[in-house]
Scaffold this motif. Sequence first.
Motif, PDB file in Angstrom:
ATOM      1  N   THR A  51       1.242  -1.286   0.106  1.00  0.00           N
ATOM      2  CA  THR A  51       0.072  -0.625  -0.600  1.00  0.00           C
ATOM      3  C   THR A  51       0.622   1.353  -0.550  1.00  0.00           C
ATOM      4  OG1 THR A  51      -1.700  -1.478   1.000  1.00  0.00           O
ATOM      5  CG2 THR A  51      -1.831   1.010   1.059  1.00  0.00           C
ATOM      6  N   MET A  52       0.916   1.592  -0.603  1.00  0.00           N
ATOM      7  CA  MET A  52       1.557   2.872  -1.271  1.00  0.00           C
ATOM      8  C   MET A  52       1.132   4.176  -0.330  1.00  0.00           C
ATOM      9  SD  MET A  52       3.100   3.330  -4.951  1.00  0.00           S
ATOM     10  CE  MET A  52       4.384   4.420  -4.527  1.00  0.00           C
ATOM     11  N   ARG A  53       1.988   4.736   0.193  1.00  0.00           N
ATOM     12  CA  ARG A  53       1.611   6.280   0.662  1.00  0.00           C
ATOM     13  C   ARG A  53       0.734   7.166   0.101  1.00  0.00           C
ATOM     14  NH1 ARG A  53       2.947   6.173   5.805  1.00  0.00           N
ATOM     15  NH2 ARG A  53       5.338   5.131   6.870  1.00  0.00           N
ATOM     16  N   SER A  54       0.428   7.975   0.801  1.00  0.00           N
ATOM     17  CA  SER A  54      -0.826   9.136  -0.091  1.00  0.00           C
ATOM     18  C   SER A  54       0.246   9.591  -0.592  1.00  0.00           C
ATOM     19  CB  SER A  54      -1.689  10.486   0.918  1.00  0.00           C
ATOM     20  OG  SER A  54      -0.677  11.319   1.545  1.00  0.00           O
ATOM     21  N   ASP A  55       0.146  10.762  -2.029  1.00  0.00           N
ATOM     22  CA  ASP A  55       0.612  11.636  -2.666  1.00  0.00           C
ATOM     23  C   ASP A  55       1.665  12.859  -2.147  1.00  0.00           C
ATOM     24  OD1 ASP A  55      -0.396  10.349  -5.198  1.00  0.00           O
ATOM     25  OD2 ASP A  55      -1.239  12.065  -5.703  1.00  0.00           O
ATOM     26  N   LYS A  56       1.107  12.716  -1.274  1.00  0.00           N
ATOM     27  CA  LYS A  56       1.671  13.891  -0.077  1.00  0.00           C
ATOM     28  C   LYS A  56       3.197  13.961   0.498  1.00  0.00           C
ATOM     29  CE  LYS A  56       1.058  17.887   2.882  1.00  0.00           C
ATOM     30  NZ  LYS A  56      -0.199  19.038   3.947  1.00  0.00           N
ATOM     31  N   GLU A  57       2.477  12.845   1.216  1.00  0.00           N
ATOM     32  CA  GLU A  57       3.471  11.575   1.959  1.00  0.00           C
ATOM     33  C   GLU A  57       4.307  11.667   1.082  1.00  0.00           C
ATOM     34  OE1 GLU A  57       1.320   9.618   5.380  1.00  0.00           O
ATOM     35  OE2 GLU A  57       0.586   9.159   3.295  1.00  0.00           O
ATOM     36  N   PHE A  58       3.962  10.654  -0.460  1.00  0.00           N
ATOM     37  CA  PHE A  58       5.289   9.896  -1.194  1.00  0.00           C
ATOM     38  C   PHE A  58       6.328  11.601  -1.709  1.00  0.00           C
ATOM     39  CE2 PHE A  58       6.616   9.151  -5.750  1.00  0.00           C
ATOM     40  CZ  PHE A  58       7.275   7.126  -5.082  1.00  0.00           C
ATOM     41  N   MET A  78      11.538  13.553  -2.166  1.00  0.00           N
ATOM     42  CA  MET A  78      12.193  14.715  -1.647  1.00  0.00           C
ATOM     43  C   MET A  78      14.016  14.525  -0.587  1.00  0.00           C
ATOM     44  SD  MET A  78      11.617  16.368  -4.559  1.00  0.00           S
ATOM     45  CE  MET A  78      13.290  17.605  -4.123  1.00  0.00           C
ATOM     46  N   ALA A  79      13.053  13.719   0.247  1.00  0.00           N
ATOM     47  CA  ALA A  79      13.644  13.601   1.255  1.00  0.00           C
ATOM     48  C   ALA A  79      15.075  12.693   1.302  1.00  0.00           C
ATOM     49  CB  ALA A  79      13.206  13.051   2.495  1.00  0.00           C
ATOM     50  N   MET A  80      14.648  12.186  -0.717  1.00  0.00           N
ATOM     51  CA  MET A  80      16.269  11.201  -0.430  1.00  0.00           C
ATOM     52  C   MET A  80      17.096  12.255  -1.209  1.00  0.00           C
ATOM     53  SD  MET A  80      13.984   8.065  -2.128  1.00  0.00           S
ATOM     54  CE  MET A  80      15.281   7.036  -2.193  1.00  0.00           C
ATOM     55  N   LYS A  81      18.517  11.332  -1.100  1.00  0.00           N
ATOM     56  CA  LYS A  81      19.222  11.607  -1.849  1.00  0.00           C
ATOM     57  C   LYS A  81      19.785  11.768  -3.699  1.00  0.00           C
ATOM     58  CE  LYS A  81      22.891   9.675   1.454  1.00  0.00           C
ATOM     59  NZ  LYS A  81      23.908   8.788   1.259  1.00  0.00           N
TER      60      LYS A  81
END
Length: 104
Positions: A54-61, A66-69
């Motif tokens: 189950t994928m997270r919401s678009d906002k959480e995704f 963006m938190a990734m390198k």
Amino acid sequence: MNFKMLTMGAMALAMMTGSALADSVNGGGTGGGTSALDNQEKMAPFYTDSGMKTMRSDKEFKVAWMAMKKEDRESMMKDCGDQVVSKSHDDFCAKTKQLGGGTN
């Protein structure tokens, strides 16, 4: 004739071995377990469950993306460009494409 057959057999074996080695080094183009998309640690932030169904919401995704390198995002986008690899991660790849890769 036997020498010719042995030579051709040796060449065929060398070509197959070289191809297999190249596939194992490059991930084989089939996921090979070396794709960034197969890295459970990197993929976990995009899913609400440990089974990653189950994928997270678009906002959480987007926040997780963006938190990734930048290098990790680029690696994942590259893997999403591989038709064989992306087939098993189609929802994830679709969301990254919606974000335009988010490489800025």
